[in-house]
Write a protein that holds these residues in place. Structure first.
Motif, PDB file in Angstrom:
ATOM      1  N   HIS A 196      41.785 -22.382  11.083  1.00 22.95           N
ATOM      2  CA  HIS A 196      42.395 -23.559  10.479  1.00 22.95           C
ATOM      3  C   HIS A 196      43.608 -23.147   9.656  1.00 22.95           C
ATOM      4  O   HIS A 196      43.757 -21.974   9.293  1.00 22.95           O
ATOM      5  CB  HIS A 196      41.388 -24.348   9.630  1.00 22.95           C
ATOM      6  CG  HIS A 196      40.904 -23.635   8.403  1.00 22.95           C
ATOM      7  ND1 HIS A 196      40.155 -22.477   8.444  1.00 22.95           N
ATOM      8  CD2 HIS A 196      41.055 -23.928   7.080  1.00 22.95           C
ATOM      9  CE1 HIS A 196      39.867 -22.097   7.210  1.00 22.95           C
ATOM     10  NE2 HIS A 196      40.398 -22.951   6.364  1.00 22.95           N
ATOM     11  N   HIS A 255      44.926 -23.013   6.680  1.00 20.96           N
ATOM     12  CA  HIS A 255      45.040 -22.772   5.250  1.00 20.96           C
ATOM     13  C   HIS A 255      45.637 -21.390   5.068  1.00 20.96           C
ATOM     14  O   HIS A 255      45.231 -20.442   5.751  1.00 20.96           O
ATOM     15  CB  HIS A 255      43.674 -22.887   4.560  1.00 20.96           C
ATOM     16  CG  HIS A 255      43.206 -24.314   4.446  1.00 20.96           C
ATOM     17  ND1 HIS A 255      41.906 -24.654   4.190  1.00 20.96           N
ATOM     18  CD2 HIS A 255      43.909 -25.472   4.577  1.00 20.96           C
ATOM     19  CE1 HIS A 255      41.818 -25.989   4.154  1.00 20.96           C
ATOM     20  NE2 HIS A 255      43.004 -26.495   4.397  1.00 20.96           N
ATOM     21  N   ASP A 296      45.310 -18.941   3.198  1.00 23.31           N
ATOM     22  CA  ASP A 296      44.477 -17.744   3.020  1.00 23.31           C
ATOM     23  C   ASP A 296      43.825 -17.293   4.330  1.00 23.31           C
ATOM     24  O   ASP A 296      43.216 -16.235   4.378  1.00 23.31           O
ATOM     25  CB  ASP A 296      43.415 -17.962   1.919  1.00 23.31           C
ATOM     26  CG  ASP A 296      42.475 -19.115   2.180  1.00 23.31           C
ATOM     27  OD1 ASP A 296      42.875 -20.075   2.852  1.00 23.31           O
ATOM     28  OD2 ASP A 296      41.324 -19.059   1.696  1.00 23.31           O
ATOM     29  N   HIS A 297      43.958 -18.084   5.381  1.00 23.96           N
ATOM     30  CA  HIS A 297      43.390 -17.692   6.679  1.00 23.96           C
ATOM     31  C   HIS A 297      44.446 -17.282   7.705  1.00 23.96           C
ATOM     32  O   HIS A 297      44.135 -16.559   8.640  1.00 23.96           O
ATOM     33  CB  HIS A 297      42.525 -18.828   7.243  1.00 23.96           C
ATOM     34  CG  HIS A 297      41.268 -19.033   6.445  1.00 23.96           C
ATOM     35  ND1 HIS A 297      40.039 -18.585   6.861  1.00 23.96           N
ATOM     36  CD2 HIS A 297      41.072 -19.590   5.224  1.00 23.96           C
ATOM     37  CE1 HIS A 297      39.133 -18.881   5.930  1.00 23.96           C
ATOM     38  NE2 HIS A 297      39.730 -19.482   4.926  1.00 23.96           N
ATOM     39  N   HIS A 345      36.565 -29.746   6.482  1.00 23.67           N
ATOM     40  CA  HIS A 345      37.255 -28.947   5.458  1.00 23.67           C
ATOM     41  C   HIS A 345      38.773 -29.030   5.693  1.00 23.67           C
ATOM     42  O   HIS A 345      39.553 -29.170   4.768  1.00 23.67           O
ATOM     43  CB  HIS A 345      36.752 -27.512   5.518  1.00 23.67           C
ATOM     44  CG  HIS A 345      37.579 -26.540   4.741  1.00 23.67           C
ATOM     45  ND1 HIS A 345      37.590 -26.510   3.371  1.00 23.67           N
ATOM     46  CD2 HIS A 345      38.437 -25.567   5.150  1.00 23.67           C
ATOM     47  CE1 HIS A 345      38.421 -25.566   2.964  1.00 23.67           C
ATOM     48  NE2 HIS A 345      38.948 -24.981   4.025  1.00 23.67           N
ATOM     49  N   ASP A 404      35.567 -22.218   7.187  1.00 23.85           N
ATOM     50  CA  ASP A 404      35.228 -22.792   5.877  1.00 23.85           C
ATOM     51  C   ASP A 404      34.376 -24.053   6.024  1.00 23.85           C
ATOM     52  O   ASP A 404      34.488 -24.984   5.232  1.00 23.85           O
ATOM     53  CB  ASP A 404      36.505 -23.093   5.077  1.00 23.85           C
ATOM     54  CG  ASP A 404      37.209 -21.822   4.623  1.00 23.85           C
ATOM     55  OD1 ASP A 404      36.650 -20.728   4.820  1.00 23.85           O
ATOM     56  OD2 ASP A 404      38.318 -21.924   4.071  1.00 23.85           O
TER      57      ASP A 404
END
Ligand SMILES: [Zn+2]
Length: 304
Positions: free
Chosen positions: A63, A65, A67-68, A149, A166
């Motif tokens: 996904h 985000h 941080d990913h 999420h 997540d």
């Protein structure tokens, strides 16, 4: 922060760090699941792949985000791996300004939101994936929808292991942050209900250690469901009269004893509050109205 390599099945590793990753190694080829926050995280993952004697053939991002996928650009610079991502999420990876843009209500975001935690470097999506079994750079995998999420989050199953992104957060995170990030509350609740029924031996999340099938994953999903339901109920209960969104954010944060440290944390929490309001609106329990040029939420269902 270092990466801890946990082998969940032969050649299937859960790389546990600030944001976890997955690494699958077969016949000298590697498949990476997510890329971590930045170039440092990606470098650590590349080193682990190298130590395992694998040349990266594919990278799947669950996904959009930061941080990913923040480290994905570096993986693409260093390897010839093909990058796979779900539709919509992939568009945001190619245009990462969309993450701070939506957090800031569609306006050009303030400086604080241009930090790497919310604004990643862009990467190139080579293939958009749909749910179901498929071949990904010679790996037989199954793409598993886990929306909520983020709008179109997908997990990746390799044999008995599901990298579940997540879809859920560890108890420690729930305790510390109180309000888990959520884009679609009903979708996230449905995902949490489905997850423990899935027939995998291990569920490897984006944050925290992996869960075993059965009681372990069921308890973790239940805790996440309860927290989201509690937030939804707190908001409904707080609407004894018409209230603006900001008051509801404050009421929920106060309830969990949180101190939202800065605009980024506030706006992340606000997204979950809005997701809960949308769920209540969908159920016909609340409505948004504008009175005296103020956007106010009010209950619609008659009180019994
Ligand atoms: Zn996330």
């Amino acid at each position: 922060m270092g990466l801890k390599r946990v082998e969940l099945a032969p050649g299937v590793y859960h790389l546990q760090g600030g944001s976890n990753m997955g690494l699958v190694v077969q016949d000298g080829r590697g498949l990476l699941v997510d890329s971590g926050l930045d170039k440092d995280a990606a470098r650590r993952a590349l080193r682990l792949a190298e130590e395992a004697g694998a040349e990266l053939a594919a990278i799947f991002i669950t996904h959009a985000h930061a941080d990913h996928f923040g480290g994905a650009y570096l993986v693409q610079r260093r390897t010839a791996a093909r990058l796979y991502a779900p539709a919509l999420e992939g568009a945001m990876m190619e245009h990462p300004i969309l993450e701070p843009l939506y957090l800031f209500g569609g306006a050009a975001p303030i400086g604080e939101l241009r930090h790497k935690f919310t604004l990643a470097k862009p990467c190139r999506v080579d293939s958009t994936v749909e749910a179901g079994p498929q071949e990904m750079g010679s790996f037989q995998v199954e793409v598993v929808p886990l929306p909520g999420h983020s709008p179109n989050q997908m997990g990746l199953a390799v044999g008995e292991v599901l990298f579940c992104a997540d879809a859920l957060f560890p108890a420690a995170t729930l305790a510390k942050h109180g309000i888990p990030f959520c884009s679609d509350l009903d979708a996230m609740l449905a995902t949490l209900a489905r997850l423990p029924e899935m027939e995998y031996a291990y569920f490897a999340p984006g944050h925290g250690p992996a869960y075993r099938s059965g009681a372990e994953i069921a308890a973790a999903c239940a805790a996440n469901r309860e927290r989201l339901m509690e937030i939804r109920a707190l908001i409904y209960d707080g609407l004894t009269g018409p209230r603006p969104t900001g008051e509801l954010v404050r009421a929920v944060a106060d309830h969990f004893g949180l101190r939202l440290a800065g605009a980024t944390f506030y706006l992340l929490a606000q997204t979950t509050i809005l997701a809960a309001l949308a769920s209540l609106e969908r159920a016909g329990e609340v409505a948004a109205t504008v009175e005296g040029n103020r956007l106010l939420w009010r209950r619609t269902a008659p009180q019994s």
